[in-house]
Design an enzyme around this catalytic site. Structure first.
Site, PDB file in Angstrom:
ATOM      1  CG  ASN A 145      45.478  65.527 143.600  1.00 42.38           C
ATOM      2  OD1 ASN A 145      45.509  64.420 143.071  1.00 42.38           O
ATOM      3  ND2 ASN A 145      44.481  65.930 144.358  1.00 42.38           N
ATOM      4  CE  LYS A 146      48.518  69.691 146.794  1.00 36.64           C
ATOM      5  NZ  LYS A 146      47.450  70.694 146.699  1.00 36.64           N
TER       6      LYS A 146
END
Ligand SMILES: *Cc1c(COP(=O)(O)O)cnc(C)c1O
Length: 417
Positions: free
Chosen positions: A197-198
């Protein structure tokens, strides 16, 4: 304007959406070399280079002296705290509004997390450091929440005058900056995550950075079973002795993906900031809506926009109406306050004797209950979070801005704002 697919289109993590031939090429390089372990290869004449190159480019990108690749952002937090010598009996100040690992990593090294309030920047309120410091406090763990930097000058000032380590958790803000310098350079030691998700990703992965050669040596030892191999000794000669460490080494395959992603980070940031710049001027000054306050707006990566409404009900109505217009928005971003999580409510660690809360009766004690955080409760319940992704176009950004303006006008006309 077409009713396009902001809602139906999946919104993958920024880095994930940008994966392409560059990642493929570097992964293939590693596979063909058959050197998957960073410290050894079949042919001693060609030592594995991918993790080493990632560390070097990451260090240069952030603008710091040492970078150490690890298996995850959570692992990076444990490594950073171990490097700082934090352990049983110590306290670490951390915001109640933070990711799971911010709390659990402190417990995992045997120390006690002490929860702090955020302010309307959604980051640590620097004045909390004075309120929460005790003779046992060793460090302040600062999270740069969702792309926007915390107020590091004030935090550094408050922490360092009390002799506390500052640890930055940059997992949600890789590539963000504060006062013209990247986050990760404003502390004694800082951590990053490359989870899916980064802003950049290798599926799993992380990094620890520091300017301090002693912390670097200790981080290397803790991440590799106490070892300090010649590769690292060439960067920073050993000064300390071995101690029992964990195993958080990055694989060469992971490093290949992360390296290709790192090289895309500036492009991703420019894209997000471009989208954001189309929306912000259109929604600034709308009566009854305020934007997330920023310690440095220029340093915000720009992948999420926060609108604050006057109360919980108004925010909920606003979200419903935006949602009906196909604008992706949320009340939460995966984060919720630590005091609502099971491991805080029950105070458990993996073994009873490992819990920093053992013997505290009744539990949850003051400082670990929702009623102890009136500001965090209030602030985090009345925002609308609007993600901006790699797949969003300028038209999408205009569509979002149109939607916000229209919902605002309709609610104002109905006396709802
Ligand atoms: C994602 C995240 C982590 C943990 O990273 P992992 O790589 O998932 O272990 C730590 N801190 C914050 C603030 C995060 O958002």
């Amino acid at each position: 304007m077409t009713a396009f697919t902001l809602r139906t289109r999946p919104v993958p993590g920024l880095g994930l959406a940008a994966i392409g031939p560059e990642e493929e090429a570097l992964v293939l390089d590693v596979l063909r070399s058959k050197a998957l372990f960073r410290y050894a290869s079949l042919d001693p004449a060609t030592p594995p280079a991918m993790t080493a190159r990632l560390e070097k480019e990451f260090r240069d990108y952030i603008g710091t002296d040492y970078a150490l690749a690890v298996t995850s952002g959570s692992g990076a937090l444990e490594v950073a705290m171990a490097a700082a010598g934090i352990g049983p009996g110590d306290e670490v100040i951390v915001t109640a509004w933070s990711w799971v690992a911010c709390f659990t990593s402190i417990v995992r090294v045997g120390a006690k997390p002490v929860l702090a309030e955020i302010d309307d920047s959604l980051n640590l309120d620097p004045s909390e450091i004075a309120r929460l410091t005790t003779p046992r406090t060793r460090a302040v763990l600062v999270i740069h929440y969702q792309g926007a930097p915390a107020d590091m000058l004030r935090i550094q000032h408050e922490a360092h005058r009390r002799g506390l380590f500052v640890i930055e958790d940059c997992a949600q803000s890789i590539g963000s900056s504060y006062r013209g310098r990247k986050v990760g350079t404003w502390s004694d030691i800082a951590t990053f995550s490359f989870q899916a998700n980064k802003t950049m990703t290798s599926g799993e992965g992380g990094m620890v950075v520091t300017r301090d050669g002693w912390l670097y040596e200790r981080a290397v030892r803790f991440h590799d079973l106490g070892n300090y191999r010649s590769y690292h000794a060439a960067i920073q000669p050993a000064r300390g002795e071995a101690f029992a460490g964990g195993q958080f080494r990055m694989s060469e395959l992971t490093a290949a993906v992360a390296l290709a992603q790192l090289r895309k980070l500036d492009g991703l940031r420019a894209h997000c900031r471009g989208l954001r710049a189309r929306i912000v001027p259109r929604v600034t000054g709308l009566a009854g809506i305020t934007l997330r306050r920023s310690a440095d707006d220029e340093g915000d990566f720009g992948f999420e926009l926060y609108l604050f409404l006057k109360d919980v009900a108004t925010a909920a109505t606003f979200r419903e109406k935006l949602d009906a217009r196909n604008v992706n928005c949320g009340a939460r971003t995966g984060t919720y306050p630590q005091y609502h999580r099971d491991y805080v409510k029950n105070g458990r660690a993996h073994a009873p004797s490992a819990s920093p809360f053992r013997g505290i009766e009744p539990w949850p004690a003051p400082g670990y209950r929702a009623e102890d955080f009136p500001r965090t409760e209030e602030i985090t319940k009345r925002f609308v979070a609007i993600p901006l992704g790699w797949l969003y176009t300028a038209d999408d950004a205009d569509y979002i801005a149109d939607g916000i303006v229209a919902v605002h006008a309709a609610m104002t006309a109905a006396g709802q704002i």
